[in-house]
Design a protein around this motif. Structure first.
Motif, PDB file in Angstrom:
ATOM      1  N   GLU A   1      26.928   7.742  38.858  1.00 39.61           N
ATOM      2  CA  GLU A   1      26.606   6.971  39.541  1.00 39.61           C
ATOM      3  C   GLU A   1      25.491   6.225  40.191  1.00 39.61           C
ATOM      4  O   GLU A   1      25.699   5.319  39.661  1.00 39.61           O
ATOM      5  N   LYS A   2      24.246   6.669  39.729  1.00 34.05           N
ATOM      6  CA  LYS A   2      23.242   6.334  40.549  1.00 34.05           C
ATOM      7  C   LYS A   2      22.913   6.032  38.680  1.00 34.05           C
ATOM      8  O   LYS A   2      22.081   5.053  39.010  1.00 34.05           O
ATOM      9  N   GLU A   3      22.759   6.921  38.046  1.00 25.46           N
ATOM     10  CA  GLU A   3      22.119   6.483  36.682  1.00 25.46           C
ATOM     11  C   GLU A   3      22.555   5.342  35.564  1.00 25.46           C
ATOM     12  O   GLU A   3      22.563   5.169  34.634  1.00 25.46           O
ATOM     13  N   GLN A   4      24.414   5.693  35.860  1.00 22.14           N
ATOM     14  CA  GLN A   4      25.427   5.252  34.650  1.00 22.14           C
ATOM     15  C   GLN A   4      25.570   5.553  33.428  1.00 22.14           C
ATOM     16  O   GLN A   4      25.136   4.848  32.761  1.00 22.14           O
ATOM     17  N   LEU A   5      24.739   6.942  33.314  1.00 20.58           N
ATOM     18  CA  LEU A   5      23.910   8.068  31.760  1.00 20.58           C
ATOM     19  C   LEU A   5      26.058   8.176  31.207  1.00 20.58           C
ATOM     20  O   LEU A   5      27.226   7.797  31.823  1.00 20.58           O
ATOM     21  N   ASN A   6      25.609   7.916  29.925  1.00 19.49           N
ATOM     22  CA  ASN A   6      27.035   8.382  29.692  1.00 19.49           C
ATOM     23  C   ASN A   6      27.792  10.315  29.404  1.00 19.49           C
ATOM     24  O   ASN A   6      26.880  10.254  30.260  1.00 19.49           O
ATOM     25  N   GLU A   7      28.734  10.682  29.171  1.00 19.59           N
ATOM     26  CA  GLU A   7      29.959  11.224  29.713  1.00 19.59           C
ATOM     27  C   GLU A   7      28.559  12.915  28.850  1.00 19.59           C
ATOM     28  O   GLU A   7      28.413  13.294  29.278  1.00 19.59           O
ATOM     29  N   ALA A   8      28.334  12.335  27.758  1.00 17.46           N
ATOM     30  CA  ALA A   8      27.502  13.257  27.009  1.00 17.46           C
ATOM     31  C   ALA A   8      26.019  13.739  27.808  1.00 17.46           C
ATOM     32  O   ALA A   8      25.445  14.876  28.136  1.00 17.46           O
ATOM     33  N   ASP A   9      25.636  12.857  28.068  1.00 14.29           N
ATOM     34  CA  ASP A   9      24.192  12.490  29.566  1.00 14.29           C
ATOM     35  C   ASP A   9      24.267  13.485  30.131  1.00 14.29           C
ATOM     36  O   ASP A   9      23.857  13.919  30.802  1.00 14.29           O
ATOM     37  N   GLN A  10      26.063  12.673  30.880  1.00 16.59           N
ATOM     38  CA  GLN A  10      26.072  13.595  32.181  1.00 16.59           C
ATOM     39  C   GLN A  10      26.054  14.867  31.914  1.00 16.59           C
ATOM     40  O   GLN A  10      26.009  16.272  33.094  1.00 16.59           O
ATOM     41  N   TRP A  11      26.410  15.474  31.148  1.00 11.85           N
ATOM     42  CA  TRP A  11      26.609  16.265  31.142  1.00 11.85           C
ATOM     43  C   TRP A  11      25.517  17.998  30.679  1.00 11.85           C
ATOM     44  O   TRP A  11      25.520  18.753  30.992  1.00 11.85           O
ATOM     45  N   ARG A  12      24.581  16.973  29.868  1.00 12.34           N
ATOM     46  CA  ARG A  12      22.870  17.341  30.059  1.00 12.34           C
ATOM     47  C   ARG A  12      22.731  17.878  31.038  1.00 12.34           C
ATOM     48  O   ARG A  12      22.545  18.585  31.762  1.00 12.34           O
ATOM     49  N   TRP A  13      22.906  16.614  32.224  1.00 16.22           N
ATOM     50  CA  TRP A  13      22.057  16.602  33.682  1.00 16.22           C
ATOM     51  C   TRP A  13      22.644  17.972  34.261  1.00 16.22           C
ATOM     52  O   TRP A  13      22.291  18.874  35.276  1.00 16.22           O
ATOM     53  N   GLU A  14      23.915  17.860  34.080  1.00 15.47           N
ATOM     54  CA  GLU A  14      25.131  19.113  34.640  1.00 15.47           C
ATOM     55  C   GLU A  14      24.728  20.637  34.481  1.00 15.47           C
ATOM     56  O   GLU A  14      25.036  21.330  34.823  1.00 15.47           O
ATOM     57  N   MET A  15      24.571  20.052  33.012  1.00 15.65           N
ATOM     58  CA  MET A  15      23.640  21.696  32.092  1.00 15.65           C
ATOM     59  C   MET A  15      22.291  22.822  32.907  1.00 15.65           C
ATOM     60  O   MET A  15      22.663  23.416  33.369  1.00 15.65           O
ATOM     61  N   ALA A  16      21.449  22.047  33.165  1.00 16.30           N
ATOM     62  CA  ALA A  16      20.931  21.789  33.329  1.00 16.30           C
ATOM     63  C   ALA A  16      20.879  22.547  34.874  1.00 16.30           C
ATOM     64  O   ALA A  16      20.059  22.919  35.308  1.00 16.30           O
ATOM     65  N   GLY A  17      21.522  21.675  35.580  1.00 18.50           N
ATOM     66  CA  GLY A  17      21.773  22.777  37.086  1.00 18.50           C
ATOM     67  C   GLY A  17      22.902  23.717  37.282  1.00 18.50           C
ATOM     68  O   GLY A  17      22.212  24.999  37.684  1.00 18.50           O
ATOM     69  N   LEU A  18      23.632  23.561  36.231  1.00 17.35           N
ATOM     70  CA  LEU A  18      24.704  24.967  36.079  1.00 17.35           C
ATOM     71  C   LEU A  18      23.708  26.230  35.947  1.00 17.35           C
ATOM     72  O   LEU A  18      24.273  26.836  36.054  1.00 17.35           O
TER      73      LEU A  18
END
Ligand SMILES: [Fe+2]
Length: 198
Positions: A55-72
């Protein structure tokens, strides 16, 4: 006990873009993290990272998962190997040839503890969400309606109350927002909105 990593680089640049599948990441999460409260915290931070990336960075799905994976996975070794936090998960991800940016985000999620400075936006948001997410979750547990009707001013009041979630460093929260260049209020409101809907 020092958790300083005494390193500045993580992973290998040739592994850029390499990620675990969601199934692989969840398997590692389940195998390593046995504590339910810690699991909840890591899932919450993962969700916040994914939502912010989208929502804030408007990244594509692959990048969203990279962010999510770091959090997870950012606290994956805290439960069973606290004295090796976050060295052990870093080494595991390096062995699995994971994207160095994901590993760096994990390595820099507590600069005062690990001695690694957050550099990228992913690094900075993981640092910003980590402590604040926990404090807001603790606040939701003491409210009859949980996240329902929670307001910014209520969270700010808890932040000023030193005895509330006393182990959460207020200085680190402010430092993280300053580094990310985002107002504390915006991060709080984002967490209230997203964390209540997991
Ligand atoms: Fe954490």
């Amino acid at each position: 006990m020092s958790l300083l990593l005494n390193r500045k680089t993580f992973g290998d640049i040739s592994n850029s873009g390499n990620v675990l599948s969601k199934e692989e990441a969840m398997q590692l999460f389940k195998d390593w993290v046995l504590n339910e409260r810690l699991r909840t915290h890591m899932l919450q931070v993962a969700h916040l990272m994914k939502c912010w990336a989208a929502e804030k960075e408007q990244l594509n799905e692959a990048d969203q998962w990279r962010w999510e994976m770091a959090g997870l996975l950012h606290d994956a070794d805290w439960d069973q190997w606290p004295e090796q936090h976050c060295k052990k998960i870093i080494e595991e991800l390096e062995q699995r040839n994971i994207d160095p940016e994901i590993i760096h985000a994990i390595a820099s999620h507590g600069p005062n503890h690990f001695g690694v400075e957050p550099e990228t936006k992913m690094d900075k948001m993981l640092y910003a969400f980590d402590e604040l997410s926990g404090l807001i979750h603790a606040y939701s547990l003491m409210r009859p309606g949980g996240y329902e009707g929670m307001e910014l001013k209520g969270v700010k009041k808890r932040l000023k109350e030193k005895s509330f979630a006393a182990n959460v460093s207020r200085e680190e929260i402010q430092d993280a927002c300053n580094r990310a260049g985002i107002a504390l209020d915006e991060v709080i409101q984002f967490i209230i909105a997203k964390q209540g809907k997991i």
